[in-house]
Scaffold this active site. Structure first.
Site: not given
Length: 402
Positions: A209, A279, A289, A323, A337, A341
């Site tokens: 990301n 995730d 490859k 975060f 969240k 959690k």
């Protein structure tokens, strides 16, 4: 707080140099050992003899005046200092330091010192607001310099506005407050995760990301400044860590980060998970490859273990902060969240807002504690946002004890 502190006071060439005389006197009265460095232009406003009388020490004005042959003066002074104060700090000296120019006794000493540097700017209001001056101050702030904002009022140039050197009493108070904050976490251990993860497809390709790690690294630097012993677990980033109070552990995948975070979790008092962990990961990782084939390619993905949820279940005495980087209804999602959690606090940011996305040097967030109290932290450098987040964490930890 300043008793027996070794302080280098840098005086630069502005009319506010006369206030540095009172500052020198008050620092000395507070029990500090004060050594003065004056730039050439500062000497046109106040003589070195004045500062010598007030500090009871010789005044440094020339880089090449070596009084002790066994030592290099600017290096010796840089090593001696517990902290450095530049008051007044002109636009010129700010530009020099921000761009690595060391052409006099003051700038060579500042570039050589490892001590905390406090900067008290003073200049015309239009100079202060000029984009290049603001950019130079942001650069120094991001490097960890501490700024004592100038006051607003009637300036020597005739303008009215921000740019007047803060009063000596206020400068000393600001330094003492910071020194007090610096010791707040001296017995604390802090675990922080940062950056992205890479999920390997084959020896050539991977999923990742846009996280740069800047937010997590800023949190680590600020926690270290508060006196904490910091462990920074980071995914693949180009950022460096030089602070000796930060132990850096590099990982690659979500699985790697989970293992390290679980191993380090019991040892720490405060845990902040700012990393952008994948995730999902490829269900099959190829040893060779993958060759290009006709048509489309489908890669089956499987869930990674939720690190934050795992830590929330294992939590004992730790203060756990998560975060949430969102684009849709971030506050509602963040609160959900945090409860799900078992977090003590969550930091929510809308990455769709200008200046708050991955890779930016700035951020704006909402800090939400377990009582669902929201604190807005407006757009600022990630270093400043990190400082504000840790101040909120410290406040909530004190409330928990009470």
């Amino acid at each position: 707080m300043l008793q027996n502190k070794n302080i280098v006071l840098g005086v630069t060439g502005g009319i506010a140099a006369y206030k540095a005389c009172a500052l020198t006197s008050k620092l000395t009265q507070a029990g500090a050992n004060v050594q003065i460095i004056m730039t050439e232009n500062a000497s046109k406003f106040v003589t070195p003899l004045t500062f010598q009388a007030l500090s009871r020490n010789p005044v440094y004005t020339d880089t090449f005046e070596e009084r002790r042959p066994e030592k290099i003066a600017h290096i010796d002074l840089a090593d001696w200092a517990d902290l450095v104060v530049i008051a007044p700090a002109t636009a010129n000296v700010l530009a020099k330091i921000a761009n690595g120019i060391a052409d006099d006794m003051l700038t060579t000493t500042i570039l050589a010192t490892k001590a905390a540097v406090y900067v008290a700017p003073a200049m015309n209001v239009n100079m202060y607001n000029h984009p290049v001056v603001q950019e130079n101050m942001r650069t120094l702030y991001d490097w960890g310099y501490h700024f004592i904002e100038p006051g607003a009022g009637y300036l020597a140039c005739g303008w009215i506005g921000k740019g007047r050197l803060e009063e000596p009493e206020s400068i000393i108070q600001a330094i003492e407050v910071h020194l007090q904050q610096k010791n707040q976490w001296h017995n604390k251990k802090v675990l922080i995760s940062a950056g992205p993860t890479k999920e390997i497809i084959d020896p050539v390709r991977f999923f990742t990301n846009h996280s740069s790690g800047k937010m997590g690294f800023s949190l680590a630097e600020e926690a270290a400044l508060m006196g904490a012993e910091v462990t920074l677990v980071t995914g693949p980033v180009s950022l460096k860590t030089d602070n000796k109070r930060i132990k850096r552990i590099d990982v690659v995948s979500a699985k790697d980060m989970l293992e390290v975070m679980q191993r380090e979790f019991p040892k720490n008092d405060i845990v902040i998970k700012s990393a952008a962990v994948a995730d999902y990961r490829p269900k099959i990782v190829y040893d060779h490859k993958m060759k290009k084939q006709p048509g489309n390619l489908t890669i089956e993905m499987e869930r990674t273990t939720d690190i934050l949820e795992t830590l929330g279940k294992q939590k004992q005495q730790q203060f756990l902060v998560g975060f949430a980087a969102e684009t849709d209804d971030p506050i509602t999602y963040g609160k959900t969240k945090a409860g799900k959690k078992n977090l003590d606090a969550i930091v929510v940011n809308n990455i769709g807002q200008a200046g708050a996305g991955f890779g930016e040097d700035t951020n704006m967030v909402t800090y939400i504690n377990k009582n669902l109290e929201e604190t807005e932290i407006p757009l600022a450098s990630k270093r400043e946002v990190a400082k504000q987040i840790l101040m909120q964490v410290n406040h909530d930890m004190k409330d928990d004890k009470n």
